[in-house]
Design a protein around this motif. Structure first.
Motif, short mmCIF file in Angstrom:
data_model
loop_
_atom_site.label_atom_id
_atom_site.label_comp_id
_atom_site.label_asym_id
_atom_site.label_seq_id
_atom_site.Cartn_x
_atom_site.Cartn_y
_atom_site.Cartn_z
N ILE A 96 36.27 15.46 12.73
CA ILE A 96 36.66 16.03 11.43
C ILE A 96 38.18 16.04 11.29
N HIS A 97 38.86 16.42 12.36
CA HIS A 97 40.32 16.53 12.33
C HIS A 97 41.00 15.17 12.17
N ASN A 98 40.41 14.12 12.73
CA ASN A 98 41.07 12.82 12.77
C ASN A 98 40.48 11.76 11.84
N ASP A 99 39.41 12.09 11.13
CA ASP A 99 38.74 11.09 10.31
C ASP A 99 38.15 11.80 9.09
N ASN A 100 38.30 11.20 7.93
CA ASN A 100 37.85 11.84 6.69
C ASN A 100 36.46 11.40 6.26
N SER A 101 35.80 10.53 7.04
CA SER A 101 34.50 10.01 6.63
C SER A 101 33.37 11.00 6.94
N PHE A 102 32.25 10.84 6.23
CA PHE A 102 31.06 11.64 6.47
C PHE A 102 30.30 11.06 7.65
N PHE A 103 29.69 11.92 8.46
CA PHE A 103 28.91 11.45 9.60
C PHE A 103 27.81 12.45 9.94
N THR A 104 26.87 12.00 10.74
CA THR A 104 25.86 12.89 11.32
C THR A 104 25.96 12.74 12.83
N VAL A 105 25.56 13.77 13.53
CA VAL A 105 25.57 13.72 14.99
C VAL A 105 24.43 14.58 15.53
N LYS A 106 23.80 14.08 16.57
CA LYS A 106 22.73 14.81 17.25
C LYS A 106 23.18 15.08 18.67
N PHE A 107 23.14 16.38 19.05
CA PHE A 107 23.49 16.80 20.40
C PHE A 107 22.24 17.27 21.12
N GLU A 108 22.07 16.82 22.35
CA GLU A 108 20.95 17.28 23.17
C GLU A 108 21.51 18.04 24.36
N TYR A 109 21.05 19.30 24.50
CA TYR A 109 21.51 20.18 25.55
C TYR A 109 20.39 20.50 26.52
N ASP A 110 20.76 20.63 27.79
CA ASP A 110 19.89 21.20 28.82
C ASP A 110 20.56 22.53 29.16
N GLY A 111 19.99 23.62 28.62
CA GLY A 111 20.70 24.90 28.71
C GLY A 111 21.98 24.80 27.90
N GLU A 112 23.12 25.11 28.53
CA GLU A 112 24.41 25.00 27.85
C GLU A 112 25.13 23.69 28.16
N LYS A 113 24.48 22.80 28.89
CA LYS A 113 25.11 21.53 29.27
C LYS A 113 24.71 20.41 28.30
N LEU A 114 25.72 19.80 27.69
CA LEU A 114 25.48 18.65 26.81
C LEU A 114 25.09 17.45 27.67
N VAL A 115 23.90 16.90 27.41
CA VAL A 115 23.42 15.78 28.22
C VAL A 115 23.43 14.45 27.46
N LYS A 116 23.45 14.51 26.12
CA LYS A 116 23.41 13.28 25.34
C LYS A 116 23.83 13.59 23.90
N TYR A 117 24.46 12.62 23.28
CA TYR A 117 24.71 12.74 21.84
C TYR A 117 24.73 11.38 21.18
N ASN A 118 24.44 11.38 19.88
CA ASN A 118 24.41 10.16 19.08
C ASN A 118 25.11 10.43 17.77
N LEU A 119 26.19 9.71 17.50
CA LEU A 119 27.00 9.88 16.30
C LEU A 119 26.79 8.72 15.37
N ASN A 120 26.54 9.01 14.09
CA ASN A 120 26.32 7.97 13.06
C ASN A 120 27.34 8.14 11.95
N GLU A 121 28.12 7.09 11.69
CA GLU A 121 29.14 7.14 10.64
C GLU A 121 28.63 6.46 9.38
N TYR A 122 29.08 6.95 8.24
CA TYR A 122 28.65 6.38 6.95
C TYR A 122 29.86 5.99 6.12
#
Length: 152
Positions: free
Chosen positions: A126-152
């Motif tokens: 958000i701070h460095n790019d003005n484009s719209f996007f979606t992102v999916k974060f997958e957590y195991d407890g509080e640990k981020l294990v995977k994410y997928n970012l899609n830009e439009y």
């Protein structure tokens, strides 16, 4: 399933952040977050963010921009869909927040705070790019294990 909103309110190169320290049994305890919360029955994302900002800060958003939609999946909590907004157009004076302490933080220092790992990723985008996007974060407890970012 949880529906929520979040807003990064900007003033003089800083974002208004909430240090979540006051609520008991808070999944976000001791974390720094933007301003927002859960939808009430029948609310649109826009109605939710206007209400949440007013309740938590005393500020009234005059305009805002939808920047991304975040999906959180976890082994320990319910799936959450969050609409993330930014705004630099507001009026009013800050009030004391019943969820924690409000503080204006330099935008370049946000990712150094105790935030969720996924939040660091979308805040930086958000701070460095003005484009719209979606992102999916997958957590195991509080640990981020995977994410997928899609830009439009």
């Amino acid at each position: 399933m949880i529906l929520s909103t979040l807003c990064y309110i900007e003033k003089h190169g800083k974002y208004l952040m909430l240090h979540r320290t006051k609520k008991e049994n808070d999944i976000n305890k001791d974390k720094w977050l933007g301003i927002g919360g859960k939808f009430e029955e029948g609310e649109s994302p826009e109605e939710c963010i206007i209400r949440e900002v007013k309740e938590e800060t005393g500020l009234t958003l005059k305009s805002y921009k939808l920047r991304c939609i975040v999906t959180y999946v976890s082994t320990t909590w319910e799936t959450e869909y969050m609409y993330v907004f930014t705004s630099n157009d507001f009026r009013g004076d800050l009030i004391e927040c019943n969820e924690g302490e409000l503080q204006w933080i330099d935008k370049d220092k946000i990712t150094q705070l105790n935030t969720w790992e996924g939040d660091k990723i979308f805040i930086d985008k958000i701070h460095n790019d003005n484009s719209f996007f979606t992102v999916k974060f997958e957590y195991d407890g509080e640990k981020l294990v995977k994410y997928n970012l899609n830009e439009y």
